[in-house]
Write a protein that holds these residues in place. Structure first.
Motif, short mmCIF file in Angstrom:
data_model
loop_
_atom_site.label_atom_id
_atom_site.label_comp_id
_atom_site.label_asym_id
_atom_site.label_seq_id
_atom_site.Cartn_x
_atom_site.Cartn_y
_atom_site.Cartn_z
N MET B 9 0.49 -1.70 0.01
CA MET B 9 -0.43 0.20 0.05
C MET B 9 0.89 1.42 -0.10
O MET B 9 0.67 2.67 -0.55
CB MET B 9 -1.18 -0.35 1.35
CG MET B 9 -2.08 -0.75 1.10
SD MET B 9 -2.91 -0.70 2.57
CE MET B 9 -3.88 -2.71 2.29
N PHE B 10 2.03 1.88 0.32
CA PHE B 10 2.43 2.83 1.04
C PHE B 10 3.28 2.42 -0.59
O PHE B 10 3.43 4.14 -1.18
CB PHE B 10 3.97 1.75 2.18
CG PHE B 10 5.01 2.77 1.89
CD1 PHE B 10 4.83 4.06 2.09
CD2 PHE B 10 6.37 2.41 1.38
CE1 PHE B 10 5.78 5.08 2.27
CE2 PHE B 10 7.15 3.74 0.83
CZ PHE B 10 7.33 4.30 1.66
N SER B 12 2.58 1.82 -3.15
CA SER B 12 0.88 1.53 -4.73
C SER B 12 0.92 3.08 -4.11
O SER B 12 0.61 4.19 -5.05
CB SER B 12 -0.07 0.89 -3.99
OG SER B 12 -0.95 1.40 -3.21
N GLN B 13 0.93 4.46 -2.94
CA GLN B 13 0.63 5.37 -3.10
C GLN B 13 1.84 6.16 -2.91
O GLN B 13 1.90 7.37 -3.71
CB GLN B 13 0.52 6.34 -1.01
CG GLN B 13 -0.70 5.03 -0.62
CD GLN B 13 -1.90 5.99 -0.72
OE1 GLN B 13 -1.89 6.72 -2.43
NE2 GLN B 13 -3.22 5.53 -0.51
N LEU B 14 2.74 5.75 -3.48
CA LEU B 14 4.34 6.36 -3.55
C LEU B 14 4.16 6.91 -4.99
O LEU B 14 3.97 7.57 -5.36
CB LEU B 14 5.44 5.61 -2.78
CG LEU B 14 6.95 6.31 -2.85
CD1 LEU B 14 6.93 7.11 -2.28
CD2 LEU B 14 7.59 5.09 -3.32
N SER B 16 1.58 5.83 -6.87
CA SER B 16 0.87 7.21 -7.92
C SER B 16 1.34 8.30 -7.35
O SER B 16 0.69 9.79 -8.16
CB SER B 16 -0.32 6.97 -6.89
OG SER B 16 -1.24 5.60 -6.75
N PHE B 17 1.83 9.17 -6.04
CA PHE B 17 2.42 10.10 -6.49
C PHE B 17 2.93 10.70 -6.66
O PHE B 17 3.33 11.66 -8.28
CB PHE B 17 2.78 10.53 -4.91
CG PHE B 17 2.74 12.21 -4.87
CD1 PHE B 17 2.02 13.15 -4.57
CD2 PHE B 17 4.60 12.64 -4.80
CE1 PHE B 17 1.61 15.03 -4.27
CE2 PHE B 17 4.41 13.84 -4.26
CZ PHE B 17 3.43 14.51 -3.59
#
Lengths: 297, 162
Positions: B9-10, B12-14, B16-17
């Motif tokens: 999840m980390f 994926s967020q990284l 994405s940003f």
């Protein structure tokens, strides 16, 4: 009973898995979906605003330009014209993304629309779609959750901010001078201690960045849910304005701290006068002083 | 983990940003900066043009005032010259008229004197004739001789002084 106080947990809920990479699949959380939606919203803003940019901006173009003009001016005032323009994309992206990510918590349907899985927290299966309503509402697995209430996101942005700050420091000052910030053996024991503190400070920045944003937004999220539970329908309304304000402030603080840390990173601790003084950029950038009609408004 | 930190999840967020940043950095911000710079440039240019136009207007007004002053001076000078020329012309004309009048008067006087002289001569002759005639009547003889006529004429000439 209209609804029960929902189960509020810090960890986000995984909605489904995409068969990719991980043997169990790639987990897609309810915050990641909103993250993607937020990114699409930002792309849409830019597309609509600058599809056919006009000299006299109107509508979305006016709003986007006004926002980014203020940020650009702020970057140039804080970091100087050259460095300000270099830092601007990071600062603007962080501000825009975090702002929209924060404001998701007041959008209807976010955290009030989801699924109640049987057996989870003792819930009974009620169907694929369930609103925040009724006796099983405390077992709701929300489909959508504000990204800023996910520590994974806040930590990711914090790490990006700190890493990029270090990269700019290395590029501007050079590897040797930048490393001597943390290995300061020139000034004896005190210098070494200060260097160690500087290094700890960099690590602490990651924690402060991520937990500040996460804590404020998660607390606001909990506040809205509790108020909605205590005074249904009308209780949370007053706090929506508070959360709008908190969301803006947190986004601004995150972006500004990133800008300040980047500016500090490219400022030499040995001969600070040799580098671009923060106010010099403001003086050297008169072209941005006349704000367009949009900014003046 | 209690805080919900998950590597996937980390990441994926990284990612994405970073995708958001890279797309904006590649396509969004250049257009934005270009638009803002163009507008700032246009405004700056407009301000400079306005300033230049203001200076040109001030220069033009100054030039116009100078030309007006020069024209006024030239007009006054021309007027003074015209007055002077007119005065001179008037004097000349008056002088000419006076000369002409004097000439006419002189001519008239001269003619009058000539006519008077002629009239005197004629009168003298007529007086002489009358005197001769009168004397002829008195003495009853013809006195129309050259000698008598001369004598009468001398008498008449002498009597003019009476």
């Amino acid at each position: 009973m209209l609804w029960q106080l929902p189960h509020i947990g810090v960890p986000v809920d995984t909605l489904f898995y995409i068969p990719f990479g991980n043997p169990n699949g790639f987990p897609v959380s309810n915050t990641l979906i909103i993250t993607w939606v937020t990114i699409l919203v930002i792309f849409a803003f830019f597309f609509v605003a600058f599809r056919k940019p006009k000299l006299v901006p109107r509508g979305i173009q006016n709003l986007v330009e006004w926002t980014f003009q203020l940020l650009l001016n702020l970057c140039e005032e804080v970091a100087g014209k050259e460095d300000g323009r270099r830092f601007f994309p990071w600062v603007a992206t962080i501000f825009m993304f975090v702002l929209l990510a924060n404001w998701w918590e007041i959008v209807p349907g976010v955290e009030s629309l989801g699924t109640v899985e049987p057996g989870v927290h003792g819930a009974q299966h009620l169907g694929p779609i369930y609103f925040l309503f009724g006796t099983n509402s405390n077992h709701l697995t929300a489909w959508l959750r504000p990204p800023s209430t996910d520590l994974n996101l806040t930590l990711a942005i914090a790490i990006i901010s700190v890493v990029i700050t270090q990269i700019y420091g290395f590029r501007k000052l050079g590897a040797f001078q930048h490393i001597t910030k943390y290995l300061n053996y020139h000034e004896g024991v005190m210098g070494i201690l200060v260097g160690i503190l500087e290094f700890v400070l960099e690590l602490a920045r990651i924690i402060s960045f991520s937990f500040r944003l996460f804590g404020n937004l998660f607390a606001g999220d909990v506040l809205l849910l509790v108020m909605a539970f205590l005074v249904p329908f009308a209780g949370a309304t007053a706090f929506y304005f508070l959360e709008l304000f908190v969301g803006f402030i947190q986004a601004f603080v995150f972006a500004m701290l990133t800008l300040v840390f980047m500016t500090l990173a490219v400022t030499s601790h040995e001969h600070p006068e040799e580098h671009d003084a923060p106010t010099s950029g403001h003086a050297a950038a008169p072209a941005h002083e006349p704000i367009p009609a949009s900014t003046a408004a | 983990m209690g805080l919900g930190i998950n590597v996937w999840m980390f990441v994926s967020q990284l990612v994405s940003f970073l995708i958001l940043f890279l797309v904006l950095q590649r396509w969004g911000f250049p257009i934005l900066i270009k638009t803002l710079d163009n507008r700032a440039h246009t405004i700056q240019e407009g301000v400079e043009n306005a300033e230049r136009a203001r200076k040109e207007l001030a220069d033009a007004q100054q030039r116009i005032e100078g030309l007006m002053l020069q024209a006024r001076q030239e007009a006054q000078q021309t007027l003074a010259q015209a007055i002077k020329a007119g005065e001179h012309l008037r004097t000349e004309i008056e002088q000419e008229a006076r000369d002409r009048a004097r000439q006419i008067v002189d001519q008239a006087e001269q003619r009058i004197q000539q006519e008077v002289a002629q009239a005197r001569i004629e009168l003298r002759e007529q007086v002489a004739n009358l005197a001769i005639l009168a004397a002829e009547h008195v003495i009853g003889t013809n006195l129309d001789t050259a000698t008598n006529r001369r004598l009468v004429s001398e008498f008449v000439a002498q009597s003019r002084g009476l």
